[in-house]
Design a protein around this motif. Structure first.
Motif, mmCIF file in Angstrom:
data_model
loop_
_atom_site.group_PDB
_atom_site.id
_atom_site.type_symbol
_atom_site.label_atom_id
_atom_site.label_comp_id
_atom_site.label_asym_id
_atom_site.label_seq_id
_atom_site.Cartn_x
_atom_site.Cartn_y
_atom_site.Cartn_z
ATOM 1 N N SER A 220 30.911 53.579 32.024
ATOM 2 C CA SER A 220 31.500 52.261 32.311
ATOM 3 C C SER A 220 30.822 51.721 33.581
ATOM 4 C CB SER A 220 32.999 52.383 32.476
ATOM 5 O OG SER A 220 33.260 53.181 33.593
ATOM 6 N N PRO A 221 30.760 50.398 33.726
ATOM 7 C CA PRO A 221 30.012 49.815 34.845
ATOM 8 C C PRO A 221 30.433 50.337 36.217
ATOM 9 C CG PRO A 221 30.582 48.124 33.271
ATOM 10 C CD PRO A 221 31.274 49.373 32.818
ATOM 11 N N ASN A 222 31.731 50.649 36.399
ATOM 12 C CA ASN A 222 32.136 51.105 37.737
ATOM 13 C C ASN A 222 31.589 52.487 38.090
ATOM 14 O OD1 ASN A 222 33.783 52.359 35.911
ATOM 15 N ND2 ASN A 222 35.524 52.502 37.309
ATOM 16 N N GLU A 223 31.047 53.189 37.099
ATOM 17 C CA GLU A 223 30.484 54.513 37.375
ATOM 18 C C GLU A 223 29.028 54.429 37.841
ATOM 19 O OE1 GLU A 223 32.361 57.974 35.726
ATOM 20 O OE2 GLU A 223 31.989 56.972 33.811
ATOM 21 N N ALA A 224 28.436 53.243 37.630
ATOM 22 C CA ALA A 224 27.003 53.098 37.933
ATOM 23 C C ALA A 224 26.706 53.386 39.400
ATOM 24 C CB ALA A 224 26.534 51.696 37.558
ATOM 25 N N VAL A 225 27.637 53.015 40.287
ATOM 26 C CA VAL A 225 27.374 53.203 41.715
ATOM 27 C C VAL A 225 27.167 54.674 42.066
ATOM 28 C CG1 VAL A 225 28.565 51.120 42.503
ATOM 29 C CG2 VAL A 225 29.853 53.235 42.276
ATOM 30 N N LYS A 226 27.776 55.543 41.263
ATOM 31 C CA LYS A 226 27.646 56.974 41.557
ATOM 32 C C LYS A 226 26.193 57.441 41.407
ATOM 33 C CE LYS A 226 32.226 57.784 39.675
ATOM 34 N NZ LYS A 226 32.922 58.336 38.514
ATOM 35 N N LEU A 227 25.436 56.683 40.603
ATOM 36 C CA LEU A 227 24.041 57.093 40.376
ATOM 37 C C LEU A 227 23.191 56.943 41.635
ATOM 38 C CD1 LEU A 227 23.517 55.799 36.762
ATOM 39 C CD2 LEU A 227 23.799 58.145 37.548
ATOM 40 N N THR A 228 23.584 56.057 42.537
ATOM 41 C CA THR A 228 22.879 55.978 43.822
ATOM 42 C C THR A 228 23.028 57.318 44.542
ATOM 43 O OG1 THR A 228 23.397 53.624 43.997
ATOM 44 C CG2 THR A 228 22.769 54.722 46.030
ATOM 45 N N ASP B 214 35.135 59.367 48.148
ATOM 46 C CA ASP B 214 36.118 59.664 47.104
ATOM 47 C C ASP B 214 35.464 59.987 45.754
ATOM 48 O OD1 ASP B 214 35.469 57.286 45.849
ATOM 49 O OD2 ASP B 214 37.330 56.249 46.351
ATOM 50 N N ASP B 215 36.307 60.187 44.746
ATOM 51 C CA ASP B 215 35.835 60.585 43.411
ATOM 52 C C ASP B 215 34.923 59.560 42.756
ATOM 53 O OD1 ASP B 215 37.195 62.874 43.462
ATOM 54 O OD2 ASP B 215 38.969 62.099 42.415
ATOM 55 N N ASP B 216 34.956 58.330 43.280
ATOM 56 C CA ASP B 216 34.095 57.290 42.707
ATOM 57 C C ASP B 216 32.851 57.044 43.550
ATOM 58 O OD1 ASP B 216 35.708 56.774 40.500
ATOM 59 O OD2 ASP B 216 37.084 55.610 41.742
ATOM 60 N N GLY B 217 32.665 57.830 44.591
ATOM 61 C CA GLY B 217 31.484 57.644 45.444
ATOM 62 C C GLY B 217 31.707 56.612 46.542
ATOM 63 N N PHE C 30 25.728 65.409 36.537
ATOM 64 C CA PHE C 30 26.687 64.308 36.591
ATOM 65 C C PHE C 30 27.213 63.956 35.200
ATOM 66 C CE2 PHE C 30 26.930 59.543 36.336
ATOM 67 C CZ PHE C 30 28.220 59.439 36.864
ATOM 68 N N LEU C 31 26.304 63.851 34.226
ATOM 69 C CA LEU C 31 26.738 63.451 32.879
ATOM 70 C C LEU C 31 27.582 64.536 32.207
ATOM 71 C CD1 LEU C 31 23.580 61.675 31.369
ATOM 72 C CD2 LEU C 31 25.595 60.617 32.386
ATOM 73 N N ILE C 32 27.236 65.789 32.462
ATOM 74 C CA ILE C 32 27.918 66.878 31.760
ATOM 75 C C ILE C 32 29.202 67.304 32.497
ATOM 76 C CG2 ILE C 32 27.687 69.294 30.975
ATOM 77 C CD1 ILE C 32 24.626 68.560 30.584
ATOM 78 N N ASP C 33 29.093 67.504 33.817
ATOM 79 C CA ASP C 33 30.250 68.065 34.549
ATOM 80 C C ASP C 33 31.048 67.015 35.314
ATOM 81 O OD1 ASP C 33 29.189 70.416 33.702
ATOM 82 O OD2 ASP C 33 28.181 70.868 35.605
ATOM 83 N N GLY C 34 30.550 65.788 35.363
ATOM 84 C CA GLY C 34 31.254 64.772 36.158
ATOM 85 C C GLY C 34 30.720 64.716 37.577
ATOM 86 N N PHE C 35 31.376 63.910 38.402
ATOM 87 C CA PHE C 35 30.831 63.585 39.717
ATOM 88 C C PHE C 35 31.156 64.621 40.806
ATOM 89 C CE2 PHE C 35 31.011 60.750 43.593
ATOM 90 C CZ PHE C 35 29.646 60.526 43.673
#
Ligand code: BT5
Length: 319
Positions: free
Chosen positions: A144-152, A295-298, A255-260
């Motif tokens: 989902s778009p709000n997860e994109a920031v975690k990729l930074t 936090d959990d969302d970066g 990240f994709l398999i185990d989460g953030f």
């Protein structure tokens, strides 16, 4: 590709000449084809000695980070396997966004020079010819778009690990997108997304690393550094480029398999912002608070002097 095959053979035989005849037999091609690709390699900057009767010898390789040069170090399954290399480009992120709709997941765009390299919010990024790694990676995750920031943060961890591995120095993350050594910026990350409310179409991760830069424009003096300045050595950009792609794939898969959560832990470990007083711009006002968590969302969690706790999702935070 034949040119690639000829280059690999020459690279594997740097101690002896390989005759045109041997190349023809190994690759099952004509003498004319061998001659044509040898000439192409020469015009790409390879110095190849051609000796009558003994054959070809690779004397010198150019300092370029195209696929032929970095692929011997590349261990990825899909990140960087589609690899587009440019001598000069305006911005690898702009080009990546242009081609992303039809490009393969994991496509990397790498340039020797950017003429309009960009930072966040329209800021500039100095990208001198042959002195850094100016690269963008196209991703098409089911997020989902709000997860994109975690990729930074995923990219930041990959860069830190690469710097440790190749240059043997410790760097840290100045939240959210600066990689810093000795209080100076060595790398910036620019994540851009194209999507709808609930769906990502593609994400472009732009990574700029100062590798062999020796001099910066006046306004960056004291604020920017390079791996070469920090180590006192000229670094080979080829293994470095591949290592970023290798590490990026490694942490992206985590990240994709185990989460953030494990990326978050690494970000906290490498953070130069946590447990420091920070200045945050909120609604055009400068507020001072203490960075207490990621936090959990970066996002960065900041506690202000009046005790108020705020979640900072993006923007400028200075220590
Ligand atoms: C960034 O923005 O740090 C993101 C930089 C991303 C660059 C990559 S290179 C490949 C890809 N293609 C692009 O066009 N961009 C990406 P930001 O946090 O806004 O920082 C920008 C600020 O960093 C500028 O305003 C300068 O103060 C400083 N700066 C510019 N060039 C620099 C450099 N080479 N090294 C260190 N600092 C620099």
């Amino acid at each position: 590709m034949l040119k690639n095959d000829i280059l690999s053979i020459l690279k594997a035989n740097k101690d002896k000449h390989i005759s045109g005849q041997e190349l023809c037999e190994m690759l099952n091609v004509s003498r004319t084809a061998v001659w044509k690709y040898i000439n192409e390699l020469k015009s790409d900057g390879y110095i190849i000695e051609s000796k009558h009767k003994s054959g070809y010898l690779l004397m010198e390789e150019p300092d370029i980070i195209d696929y032929m040069e970095i692929s011997p170090y590349l261990k990825t399954k899909f990140i960087g396997r589609n690899y587009l290399h440019f001598e000069s480009i305006s911005s690898t992120n702009d080009y990546a966004k242009e081609i992303a709709p039809s490009a393969a997941d994991g496509t990397a765009i790498v340039a020797e020079e950017q003429t309009s390299g960009r930072g966040r919010m329209g800021r500039y990024w100095v990208s001198n010819k042959g002195q850094g790694i100016w690269m963008s990676i196209i991703l098409k995750p089911n997020l989902s778009p709000n997860e994109a920031v975690k990729l930074t943060q995923v990219a930041a961890v990959a860069v830190i690990e690469t710097i440790k591995e190749i240059a043997d120095i410790r760097s840290g993350i100045k939240w959210p997108n600066d990689i810093v050594i000795n209080s100076k910026k060595v790398c910036g990350i620019l994540t851009e997304m194209n999507g709808e409310i609930d769906r990502v179409n593609f994400i472009v991760i732009g990574i700029g690393i100062n590798v062999n830069v020796q001099n910066f424009p006046e306004d960056l003096c004291g604020k920017a550094t390079s791996l070469s300045i920090e180590t006192g050595k000229i670094l080979d950009r080829k293994p470095l480029t591949a290592s970023i792609l290798n590490n990026f794939e490694k942490y992206y898969r985590v990240f994709l398999i185990d989460g953030f959560s494990s990326i978050r832990n690494l970000c906290k470990e490498y953070s130069l912002t946590l447990n420091k007083d920070v200045k945050v711009i909120i609604n055009n006002n400068e507020c001072i608070g203490r960075a207490v968590d990621i936090d959990d969302d970066g996002n960065l969690i900041v506690v202000f002097k009046n005790g108020e706790k705020k979640t900072i999702a993006s923007g400028d935070v200075s220590v």
